[in-house]
Design a protein around this motif. Structure first.
Motif, PDB file in Angstrom:
ATOM      1  N   VAL A 294     -10.106  -3.455  17.690  1.00 58.59           N
ATOM      2  CA  VAL A 294      -8.859  -2.775  18.041  1.00 58.59           C
ATOM      3  C   VAL A 294      -7.840  -3.784  18.579  1.00 58.59           C
ATOM      4  CG1 VAL A 294      -7.793  -1.141  19.647  1.00 58.59           C
ATOM      5  CG2 VAL A 294      -9.913  -0.523  18.479  1.00 58.59           C
ATOM      6  N   LEU A 295      -8.252  -4.607  19.523  1.00 58.06           N
ATOM      7  CA  LEU A 295      -7.312  -5.573  20.114  1.00 58.06           C
ATOM      8  C   LEU A 295      -6.901  -6.643  19.109  1.00 58.06           C
ATOM      9  CD1 LEU A 295      -8.876  -5.777  23.653  1.00 58.06           C
ATOM     10  CD2 LEU A 295      -6.584  -4.973  23.095  1.00 58.06           C
ATOM     11  N   GLN A 296      -7.816  -7.036  18.231  1.00 60.93           N
ATOM     12  CA  GLN A 296      -7.446  -7.981  17.168  1.00 60.93           C
ATOM     13  C   GLN A 296      -6.318  -7.417  16.313  1.00 60.93           C
ATOM     14  OE1 GLN A 296     -11.012  -8.769  14.953  1.00 60.93           O
ATOM     15  NE2 GLN A 296     -11.636 -10.493  16.241  1.00 60.93           N
ATOM     16  N   ASN A 297      -6.478  -6.180  15.889  1.00 61.66           N
ATOM     17  CA  ASN A 297      -5.462  -5.566  15.027  1.00 61.66           C
ATOM     18  C   ASN A 297      -4.127  -5.420  15.744  1.00 61.66           C
ATOM     19  OD1 ASN A 297      -6.600  -4.978  12.372  1.00 61.66           O
ATOM     20  ND2 ASN A 297      -8.020  -3.625  13.430  1.00 61.66           N
ATOM     21  N   LEU A 298      -4.143  -5.015  17.008  1.00 60.50           N
ATOM     22  CA  LEU A 298      -2.891  -4.811  17.736  1.00 60.50           C
ATOM     23  C   LEU A 298      -2.186  -6.136  18.006  1.00 60.50           C
ATOM     24  CD1 LEU A 298      -3.888  -1.965  20.221  1.00 60.50           C
ATOM     25  CD2 LEU A 298      -2.700  -1.782  18.030  1.00 60.50           C
ATOM     26  N   PHE A 324     -10.294   8.441  32.213  1.00 64.15           N
ATOM     27  CA  PHE A 324      -9.990   7.436  31.199  1.00 64.15           C
ATOM     28  C   PHE A 324      -9.078   6.359  31.782  1.00 64.15           C
ATOM     29  CE2 PHE A 324     -11.530  10.867  28.691  1.00 64.15           C
ATOM     30  CZ  PHE A 324     -11.959  10.342  27.489  1.00 64.15           C
ATOM     31  N   TRP A 325      -9.041   5.242  31.067  1.00 66.95           N
ATOM     32  CA  TRP A 325      -8.023   4.218  31.296  1.00 66.95           C
ATOM     33  C   TRP A 325      -7.028   4.280  30.150  1.00 66.95           C
ATOM     34  CZ3 TRP A 325      -7.108   1.354  35.502  1.00 66.95           C
ATOM     35  CH2 TRP A 325      -8.136   1.189  36.444  1.00 66.95           C
ATOM     36  N   ARG A 326      -5.752   4.176  30.490  1.00 64.24           N
ATOM     37  CA  ARG A 326      -4.708   4.112  29.464  1.00 64.24           C
ATOM     38  C   ARG A 326      -4.299   2.653  29.315  1.00 64.24           C
ATOM     39  NH1 ARG A 326       0.360   7.511  30.766  1.00 64.24           N
ATOM     40  NH2 ARG A 326      -1.168   9.187  30.470  1.00 64.24           N
ATOM     41  N   ILE A 327      -4.545   2.102  28.143  1.00 61.10           N
ATOM     42  CA  ILE A 327      -4.232   0.706  27.851  1.00 61.10           C
ATOM     43  C   ILE A 327      -2.921   0.647  27.079  1.00 61.10           C
ATOM     44  CG2 ILE A 327      -5.151  -1.455  26.967  1.00 61.10           C
ATOM     45  CD1 ILE A 327      -6.972   0.018  28.999  1.00 61.10           C
ATOM     46  N   ARG A 328      -2.052  -0.263  27.481  1.00 65.50           N
ATOM     47  CA  ARG A 328      -0.746  -0.416  26.825  1.00 65.50           C
ATOM     48  C   ARG A 328      -0.608  -1.846  26.322  1.00 65.50           C
ATOM     49  NH1 ARG A 328       2.991   3.539  28.418  1.00 65.50           N
ATOM     50  NH2 ARG A 328       4.728   2.079  28.210  1.00 65.50           N
ATOM     51  N   VAL A 329      -0.360  -1.998  25.033  1.00 60.12           N
ATOM     52  CA  VAL A 329      -0.127  -3.308  24.413  1.00 60.12           C
ATOM     53  C   VAL A 329       1.320  -3.308  23.939  1.00 60.12           C
ATOM     54  CG1 VAL A 329      -0.856  -4.918  22.621  1.00 60.12           C
ATOM     55  CG2 VAL A 329      -2.557  -3.449  23.733  1.00 60.12           C
ATOM     56  N   ALA A 330       2.187  -3.959  24.709  1.00 56.65           N
ATOM     57  CA  ALA A 330       3.632  -3.916  24.451  1.00 56.65           C
ATOM     58  C   ALA A 330       4.110  -5.254  23.881  1.00 56.65           C
ATOM     59  CB  ALA A 330       4.379  -3.591  25.744  1.00 56.65           C
ATOM     60  N   ASP A 331       4.909  -5.194  22.819  1.00 58.67           N
ATOM     61  CA  ASP A 331       5.494  -6.412  22.248  1.00 58.67           C
ATOM     62  C   ASP A 331       7.000  -6.260  22.153  1.00 58.67           C
ATOM     63  OD1 ASP A 331       6.421  -5.430  19.552  1.00 58.67           O
ATOM     64  OD2 ASP A 331       4.285  -5.026  19.276  1.00 58.67           O
ATOM     65  N   ASP A 332       7.680  -7.352  21.914  1.00 60.63           N
ATOM     66  CA  ASP A 332       9.146  -7.324  21.777  1.00 60.63           C
ATOM     67  C   ASP A 332       9.550  -7.621  20.340  1.00 60.63           C
ATOM     68  OD1 ASP A 332       8.423  -9.957  21.662  1.00 60.63           O
ATOM     69  OD2 ASP A 332       9.878 -10.672  23.145  1.00 60.63           O
ATOM     70  N   GLY A 333       8.755  -7.102  19.385  1.00 60.23           N
ATOM     71  CA  GLY A 333       8.997  -7.352  17.976  1.00 60.23           C
ATOM     72  C   GLY A 333      10.084  -6.467  17.393  1.00 60.23           C
ATOM     73  N   ILE A 334       9.982  -6.190  16.081  1.00 55.95           N
ATOM     74  CA  ILE A 334      11.062  -5.498  15.370  1.00 55.95           C
ATOM     75  C   ILE A 334      11.039  -3.995  15.626  1.00 55.95           C
ATOM     76  CG2 ILE A 334      11.124  -7.254  13.570  1.00 55.95           C
ATOM     77  CD1 ILE A 334       9.568  -5.311  11.768  1.00 55.95           C
ATOM     78  N   MET A 362      -4.392  -0.965   6.604  1.00 56.30           N
ATOM     79  CA  MET A 362      -5.584  -0.304   7.145  1.00 56.30           C
ATOM     80  C   MET A 362      -5.774  -0.542   8.635  1.00 56.30           C
ATOM     81  SD  MET A 362      -7.433   1.345   4.828  1.00 56.30           S
ATOM     82  CE  MET A 362      -9.085   1.279   5.484  1.00 56.30           C
ATOM     83  N   GLY A 363      -5.115  -1.544   9.189  1.00 56.01           N
ATOM     84  CA  GLY A 363      -5.402  -1.975  10.558  1.00 56.01           C
ATOM     85  C   GLY A 363      -5.274  -0.879  11.601  1.00 56.01           C
ATOM     86  N   LEU A 364      -4.163  -0.165  11.581  1.00 56.96           N
ATOM     87  CA  LEU A 364      -3.944   0.867  12.597  1.00 56.96           C
ATOM     88  C   LEU A 364      -4.812   2.098  12.340  1.00 56.96           C
ATOM     89  CD1 LEU A 364      -0.077   0.602  13.123  1.00 56.96           C
ATOM     90  CD2 LEU A 364      -1.917  -0.218  14.613  1.00 56.96           C
ATOM     91  N   ALA A 365      -5.141   2.365  11.072  1.00 59.76           N
ATOM     92  CA  ALA A 365      -6.067   3.461  10.770  1.00 59.76           C
ATOM     93  C   ALA A 365      -7.449   3.153  11.350  1.00 59.76           C
ATOM     94  CB  ALA A 365      -6.160   3.688   9.266  1.00 59.76           C
ATOM     95  N   ILE A 366      -7.863   1.888  11.277  1.00 56.98           N
ATOM     96  CA  ILE A 366      -9.137   1.478  11.875  1.00 56.98           C
ATOM     97  C   ILE A 366      -9.080   1.657  13.386  1.00 56.98           C
ATOM     98  CG2 ILE A 366     -10.634  -0.511  12.300  1.00 56.98           C
ATOM     99  CD1 ILE A 366      -9.856  -1.517   9.488  1.00 56.98           C
ATOM    100  N   CYS A 367      -7.974   1.250  14.008  1.00 58.70           N
ATOM    101  CA  CYS A 367      -7.812   1.421  15.462  1.00 58.70           C
ATOM    102  C   CYS A 367      -7.941   2.894  15.845  1.00 58.70           C
ATOM    103  CB  CYS A 367      -6.453   0.890  15.909  1.00 58.70           C
ATOM    104  SG  CYS A 367      -6.296  -0.905  15.815  1.00 58.70           S
ATOM    105  N   LYS A 368      -7.285   3.756  15.107  1.00 59.35           N
ATOM    106  CA  LYS A 368      -7.328   5.192  15.409  1.00 59.35           C
ATOM    107  C   LYS A 368      -8.750   5.740  15.290  1.00 59.35           C
ATOM    108  CE  LYS A 368      -4.975   9.533  14.138  1.00 59.35           C
ATOM    109  NZ  LYS A 368      -6.111  10.392  13.776  1.00 59.35           N
ATOM    110  N   ARG A 369      -9.436   5.343  14.260  1.00 58.15           N
ATOM    111  CA  ARG A 369     -10.799   5.833  14.043  1.00 58.15           C
ATOM    112  C   ARG A 369     -11.718   5.404  15.181  1.00 58.15           C
ATOM    113  NH1 ARG A 369     -13.006   7.568   9.189  1.00 58.15           N
ATOM    114  NH2 ARG A 369     -15.296   7.566   9.065  1.00 58.15           N
ATOM    115  N   ILE A 370     -11.573   4.153  15.617  1.00 59.43           N
ATOM    116  CA  ILE A 370     -12.427   3.630  16.694  1.00 59.43           C
ATOM    117  C   ILE A 370     -12.101   4.299  18.017  1.00 59.43           C
ATOM    118  CG2 ILE A 370     -12.920   1.571  18.071  1.00 59.43           C
ATOM    119  CD1 ILE A 370     -12.640  -0.058  15.479  1.00 59.43           C
ATOM    120  N   VAL A 371     -10.818   4.413  18.346  1.00 61.86           N
ATOM    121  CA  VAL A 371     -10.425   5.022  19.621  1.00 61.86           C
ATOM    122  C   VAL A 371     -10.894   6.475  19.677  1.00 61.86           C
ATOM    123  CG1 VAL A 371      -8.450   5.788  20.994  1.00 61.86           C
ATOM    124  CG2 VAL A 371      -8.489   3.468  20.061  1.00 61.86           C
TER     125      VAL A 371
END
Length: 407
Positions: A294-298, A324-334, A362-371
């Motif tokens: 998950v973190l690799q993809n994000l 639960f813990w709420r994890i936030r991965v924030a970027d300053d991209g597009i 597929m990356g974010l679909a994999i993240c969703k499935r795992i989470v």
């Protein structure tokens, strides 16, 4: 069910100590005014009956009793055999057995749900309650009973059960379909790898040993072959990761997220150390291998979707949210338009061309499935040109339920 114990009725219920004055008054009026009992017979009940136990064939039934079953009260005899002819045989046996038990023991309720055959052939469901009236020796001499029509409730319950059965059947079919699809995807992707490796290998040999012998158009074709093979290999790898998200899942264990982030950035530096900020990340309960993915993809997303030539900054933070813990991965991209925020988690869903931003979709679909396998949810908060913040929830280690540690 009658609330009475079935004991002999006192000569004057109005004289019982502790009875409310209005209740006592009502009993007195019922003795003097027959219209009150008529009202109860016609308006408050779906049928009233009074049975002579000393002459068992004699039984009085109110007009509403017969109208409920579609019969003309004037044409029906006041005989016990009349209703016994239209009640379901199984339910008649239950009613008679309950009568015997109630006659022997007043504390045993005469209360059952029974089925009657309507004059037009359909079924009427009735809750039938009664009380034995006894002589001075305690012997039952009469039975007073009341009917309540519960057909609508029983039909609604039957419809609910039917739909529940259909839903369970559909869920079982969907589950099997998903299993078959995952297996099919795994087999297809696995079987494609060998011939694809040969295609990619021969294309590389051709590029290394014979590129100079090709004209400009031939070299262009060769570049397309190499690019397509690389893209297909990436797609197959991600398809396998998606298919294995459940099939090769490991039991949950404590996972320190800071350790996972350090491992990801050390083995696959998607962002430079000075571009990544994180601290005080928690220990969660999950599958370490999957959470690493998950973190690799994000982080790869953050590196990929930025303005050309501009460094990216990624902040990873966490806050407690109940169990639960709420994890936030924030970027300053597009970033992206908010209306695309849900679509990007779908399989093969891309918002850009392969030339603009290469990838399998597929990356974010994999993240969703795992989470979701971890019992959490994932979403994105974003604006076009303002970066993206991917948020997901994971179970806290100190809130674990040992009965739910398995996939």
């Amino acid at each position: 069910m009658s609330e009475s114990t079935g004991q002999t009725l006192p000569a004057s219920l109005a004289e019982e100590p502790g009875r409310h004055r209005l209740e006592a008054e009502l009993y007195a009026r019922m003795r003097d005014d027959a219209s009150i009992l008529d009202f109860l017979k016609q308006g408050a009940l779906d049928g009233l009956w009074y049975w002579d136990l000393e002459s068992p064939e004699d039984e009085w039934m109110s007009p509403t009793f017969w109208r409920l079953f579609g019969f003309d009260p004037a044409a029906m005899p006041h005989k016990a055999s009349a209703w016994q002819d239209i009640i379901h045989p199984d339910d008649l046996a239950v009613a008679l057995r309950n009568y015997e038990l109630h006659a022997a023991d007043p504390s045993h309720p005469y209360d059952q749900v029974v089925r009657y055959r309507h004059a037009q052939g359909h079924t009427i469901w009735v809750r039938c309650r009664g009380i034995a009236i006894r002589d001075e020796t305690g012997k039952p001499i009469r039975m007073l009973g009341a009917h309540t029509d519960i057909t609508a409730q029983m039909e609604a319950q039957a419809e609910l059960e039917r739909r529940q059965a259909e839903l369970e059947e559909a869920n079982a079919a969907l589950t099997q379909s998903n299993i078959d699809l995952r297996h099919y995807s795994y087999v297809v992707a696995h079987d494609l790898q060998a011939p694809l490796r040969h295609i990619a290998g021969f294309a590389r040999f051709l590029n290394e040993d014979h590129r100079e012998r090709l004209d400009e158009q031939g070299r262009t074709y060769l570049d397309h072959v190499l690019s397509s093979a690389e893209q297909l290999q990436l797609l197959i790898r991600d398809l396998l990761d998606y298919a294995k998200a459940d099939d090769e899942a490991r039991p949950f264990q404590p996972v320190p997220l800071e350790t996972v982030v350090r491992s990801v950035t050390a083995t696959a530096p998607f962002v430079a150390p000075d571009e990544l900020v994180y601290q005080d990340l928690p220990v969660v309960r999950g599958d370490r291998t999957q959470l690493t993915l998950v973190l690799q993809n994000l982080l790869e997303n953050a590196r990929k979707f930025r303005e050309l030539g501009r460094a990216v900054r990624v902040d990873i933070t966490a806050e407690r949210d109940g169990a639960f813990w709420r994890i936030r991965v924030a970027d300053d991209g597009i970033g992206m338009k908010p209306q695309h925020a849900e679509r990007i988690f779908e399989v093969f869903r891309r918002l850009h061309t392969q030339r603009e931003y290469p990838g399998s979709g597929m990356g974010l679909a994999i993240c969703k499935r795992i989470v979701e396998r971890h019992g959490g949810t994932i979403w994105v908060e974003t604006e076009q040109g303002m970066g993206s913040t991917f948020c997901f929830t994971l179970p806290a280690e100190d809130e674990r339920d040992d009965t739910a540690d398995h996939p």
